[in-house]
Scaffold this motif. Structure first.
Motif, PDB file in Angstrom:
ATOM      1  N   GLU A   1      14.642  53.879  -2.544  1.00 53.03           N
ATOM      2  CA  GLU A   1      13.901  52.395  -2.770  1.00 53.03           C
ATOM      3  C   GLU A   1      12.446  52.843  -3.114  1.00 53.03           C
ATOM      4  O   GLU A   1      11.882  53.991  -2.719  1.00 53.03           O
ATOM      5  CB  GLU A   1      13.862  51.677  -1.511  1.00 53.03           C
ATOM      6  CG  GLU A   1      15.393  51.329  -1.041  1.00 53.03           C
ATOM      7  CD  GLU A   1      15.393  50.622   0.332  1.00 53.03           C
ATOM      8  OE1 GLU A   1      14.389  50.648   1.092  1.00 53.03           O
ATOM      9  OE2 GLU A   1      16.530  49.906   0.820  1.00 53.03           O
ATOM     10  N   GLU A   2      11.908  51.821  -3.755  1.00 48.92           N
ATOM     11  CA  GLU A   2      10.532  51.968  -4.098  1.00 48.92           C
ATOM     12  C   GLU A   2      10.051  50.690  -4.017  1.00 48.92           C
ATOM     13  O   GLU A   2      10.490  49.576  -4.738  1.00 48.92           O
ATOM     14  CB  GLU A   2      10.275  52.371  -5.318  1.00 48.92           C
ATOM     15  CG  GLU A   2       8.750  52.829  -5.764  1.00 48.92           C
ATOM     16  CD  GLU A   2       8.301  54.024  -4.827  1.00 48.92           C
ATOM     17  OE1 GLU A   2       7.212  53.904  -4.451  1.00 48.92           O
ATOM     18  OE2 GLU A   2       8.945  55.011  -4.693  1.00 48.92           O
ATOM     19  N   THR A   3       8.991  50.236  -3.631  1.00 55.94           N
ATOM     20  CA  THR A   3       8.020  48.848  -3.594  1.00 55.94           C
ATOM     21  C   THR A   3       7.685  48.728  -4.818  1.00 55.94           C
ATOM     22  O   THR A   3       6.975  49.587  -5.677  1.00 55.94           O
ATOM     23  CB  THR A   3       7.091  49.294  -2.552  1.00 55.94           C
ATOM     24  OG1 THR A   3       7.434  49.610  -1.372  1.00 55.94           O
ATOM     25  CG2 THR A   3       6.205  47.605  -2.561  1.00 55.94           C
ATOM     26  N   ALA A   4       7.776  47.320  -5.246  1.00 52.36           N
ATOM     27  CA  ALA A   4       7.531  46.765  -6.627  1.00 52.36           C
ATOM     28  C   ALA A   4       6.025  46.343  -6.534  1.00 52.36           C
ATOM     29  O   ALA A   4       5.639  45.784  -5.242  1.00 52.36           O
ATOM     30  CB  ALA A   4       8.765  45.897  -7.252  1.00 52.36           C
ATOM     31  N   ASP A   5       5.578  45.784  -7.555  1.00 47.68           N
ATOM     32  CA  ASP A   5       4.256  45.182  -7.435  1.00 47.68           C
ATOM     33  C   ASP A   5       4.506  43.707  -7.138  1.00 47.68           C
ATOM     34  O   ASP A   5       5.622  43.294  -7.420  1.00 47.68           O
ATOM     35  CB  ASP A   5       3.630  45.584  -8.971  1.00 47.68           C
ATOM     36  CG  ASP A   5       2.040  45.098  -8.894  1.00 47.68           C
ATOM     37  OD1 ASP A   5       1.758  44.695  -7.758  1.00 47.68           O
ATOM     38  OD2 ASP A   5       1.568  44.826 -10.081  1.00 47.68           O
ATOM     39  N   LEU A   6       3.355  42.817  -6.910  1.00 51.60           N
ATOM     40  CA  LEU A   6       3.606  41.491  -6.617  1.00 51.60           C
ATOM     41  C   LEU A   6       3.982  40.899  -8.230  1.00 51.60           C
ATOM     42  O   LEU A   6       3.082  41.265  -9.156  1.00 51.60           O
ATOM     43  CB  LEU A   6       2.492  40.930  -6.173  1.00 51.60           C
ATOM     44  CG  LEU A   6       2.398  41.202  -4.609  1.00 51.60           C
ATOM     45  CD1 LEU A   6       0.972  40.760  -4.083  1.00 51.60           C
ATOM     46  CD2 LEU A   6       3.367  40.643  -3.689  1.00 51.60           C
ATOM     47  N   LEU A   7       4.986  40.043  -8.281  1.00 54.81           N
ATOM     48  CA  LEU A   7       5.206  39.508  -9.687  1.00 54.81           C
ATOM     49  C   LEU A   7       5.272  38.049  -9.634  1.00 54.81           C
ATOM     50  O   LEU A   7       5.769  37.350  -8.819  1.00 54.81           O
ATOM     51  CB  LEU A   7       6.629  40.263 -10.234  1.00 54.81           C
ATOM     52  CG  LEU A   7       6.772  41.575 -10.421  1.00 54.81           C
ATOM     53  CD1 LEU A   7       8.200  41.998 -10.700  1.00 54.81           C
ATOM     54  CD2 LEU A   7       5.488  42.031 -11.205  1.00 54.81           C
ATOM     55  N   THR A   8       4.812  37.519 -10.618  1.00 61.92           N
ATOM     56  CA  THR A   8       4.753  35.811 -11.081  1.00 61.92           C
ATOM     57  C   THR A   8       5.514  35.843 -12.508  1.00 61.92           C
ATOM     58  O   THR A   8       5.673  36.792 -13.097  1.00 61.92           O
ATOM     59  CB  THR A   8       3.408  35.255 -10.980  1.00 61.92           C
ATOM     60  OG1 THR A   8       2.540  35.928 -11.842  1.00 61.92           O
ATOM     61  CG2 THR A   8       3.054  35.390  -9.549  1.00 61.92           C
ATOM     62  N   SER A   9       5.632  34.560 -13.076  1.00 57.11           N
ATOM     63  CA  SER A   9       6.341  34.543 -14.104  1.00 57.11           C
ATOM     64  C   SER A   9       5.552  35.247 -15.367  1.00 57.11           C
ATOM     65  O   SER A   9       4.469  35.191 -15.621  1.00 57.11           O
ATOM     66  CB  SER A   9       5.989  32.990 -14.407  1.00 57.11           C
ATOM     67  OG  SER A   9       6.658  32.531 -15.902  1.00 57.11           O
ATOM     68  N   GLY A  10       6.535  36.003 -16.033  1.00 56.50           N
ATOM     69  CA  GLY A  10       5.986  36.769 -17.176  1.00 56.50           C
ATOM     70  C   GLY A  10       5.389  38.238 -16.955  1.00 56.50           C
ATOM     71  O   GLY A  10       5.094  38.987 -17.725  1.00 56.50           O
TER      72      GLY A  10
END
Length: 392
Positions: free
Chosen positions: A306-315
């Motif tokens: 597992e690895e933590t992803a960045d905070l993501l919004t549309s696009g």
């Protein structure tokens, strides 16, 4: 030769005739003048009073009503009153208290009538009104009548209008008139679009497009430029105004805001050293989660990375890299998951992997021993000797 009595009688009749003629003229003149004074004293006064607030747009159907008001003067205690009636019976009344407003300020409010469907079927015509008040004084008003049947855009057809946590999409086309022998191509249409994003009756976002030509099929996507709250209900409200004929129709699309991300298939790289996974945001609800890669051998222990992803919004995209540790030689089924903070799977992808050489387990890094006194003394002695030789 006329007698004096006859001359006097003739003059008396002439005087009476002139008197009645002048009196009739005055009556006609006053009758024509009265409406003019009424217009000056009544209508002009009303127009002068209505200049404090101008209702620039007003629409209503059986579902909702919206009004836009521009204030030409600063006012202290403003309210908007929406009413809906049918056959002189008041069905609904709602008041929005605006409080103080500034000169030049423009305010839009939307109201959902929330009338039961069974009740609407019993009635055919309605009248909606919006009233602008400053305190208890009415300063402007507009009203319109409409039918319970939806308006037809005639030349145009709304094929689809839908909204979600990322965007609102519109698909329109021209309608064709067909006869038994020939099919006549429809004339191009011209429309205006007014799109709003609502939370209950609060307008969060508004977008207008004017004079859009429709020659065949028209498709448009509007992405929300603001963050949305997870699990909150929103409404997208679209008004389509056709120029010819002059018709306005309204449509709504309700949705619940949720996290959404997608794995970009073409940007997945899995080899004997590790995995690289790219995910992209598809919602204006910020994604906060992890990328999980599961290695499943035909025989042996299942391994999870597992690895933590960045905070993501549309696009917005993020590439997550994972390095294998302690993976034996063999063939594996690889399952990739994207999960939010609650452990819910938002997207997944599957592939295969063959490891030719075992990947060792990463061990703890050995610390180098600290230099002792004699080592430090030797370094200083070496540097000093070198310095003396350079001087000689």
């Amino acid at each position: 030769m006329s007698l004096p009595e006859e001359i006097s009688s003739f003059r008396h009749r002439e005087f009476i005739f002139c008197f009645f003629f002048v009196l009739l003229f005055l009556i006609i003149f006053c009758a024509e003048l009265s409406p003019v004074f009424a217009a000056v004293n009544g209508t002009d006064f009303e127009m002068e009073r209505q200049e404090d607030a101008v209702i620039t747009d007003f629409f209503s159907d059986c579902e909702l009503s919206d009004a836009t008001v521009r204030f030409e003067q600063p006012l202290e205690n403003v309210s908007l009153v929406f009413t809906l009636s049918s056959e002189k019976k008041l069905l609904k009344s709602e008041t929005f208290f605006l409080g103080p407003v500034k000169k030049g300020q423009e305010i839009t409010r939307v109201l959902f009538w929330k009338i039961e469907d069974n009740f609407r079927k019993d009635r055919d015509s309605y009248k909606a009104q919006v009233l602008v008040k400053n305190g208890s004084q009415s300063i402007s008003s507009r009203e319109l009548s409409f039918s319970s049947r939806n308006p037809i855009l005639s030349k145009l057809k709304l094929v689809d209008f839908s909204a979600d946590s990322e965007k609102a999409s519109i698909l329109m086309s021209l309608t064709s008139s067909a006869s038994l022998r020939t099919i006549q191509a429809p004339e191009p249409g011209m429309i205006d679009l007014d799109l709003k994003l609502l939370s209950d009756t609060e307008i969060l976002y508004s977008e207008k497009q004017k004079n859009i030509p429709i020659t065949s099929t028209y498709y448009n996507v509007s992405y929300w430029p603001l963050l949305l709250e997870k699990d909150k209900k929103y409404t997208a409200f679209l008004k389509v105004h056709s120029h010819s004929p002059d018709v306005t129709a309204a449509y709504i699309s309700n949705f619940r805001a949720e996290e959404k991300v997608e794995i970009i298939d073409r940007d997945i790289d899995v080899d004997e050293y590790g995995a690289s996974v790219t995910v992209v945001g598809k919602s204006q609800v910020p994604f906060d989660g992890i990328v999980r890669v599961v290695l499943m051998p035909e025989e042996g222990k299942v391994q999870v990375f597992e690895e933590t992803a960045d905070l993501l919004t549309s696009g917005k995209e993020d590439t997550v890299g994972i390095i294998w540790q302690g993976v034996p030689t063999g063939d594996y089924n690889v399952k990739i998951y994207v999960l939010n903070s609650k452990g819910e799977i938002l997207d997944s992808y599957e592939t295969v992997l063959r490891v030719f050489e075992p990947v060792p387990e990463a061990g703890p890094t050995k610390e180098s021993p600290a230099p002792d006194f004699f080592t430090i003394f030797g370094i200083f002695l070496f540097v000093g000797t070198l310095f003396v030789r350079k001087r000689e």
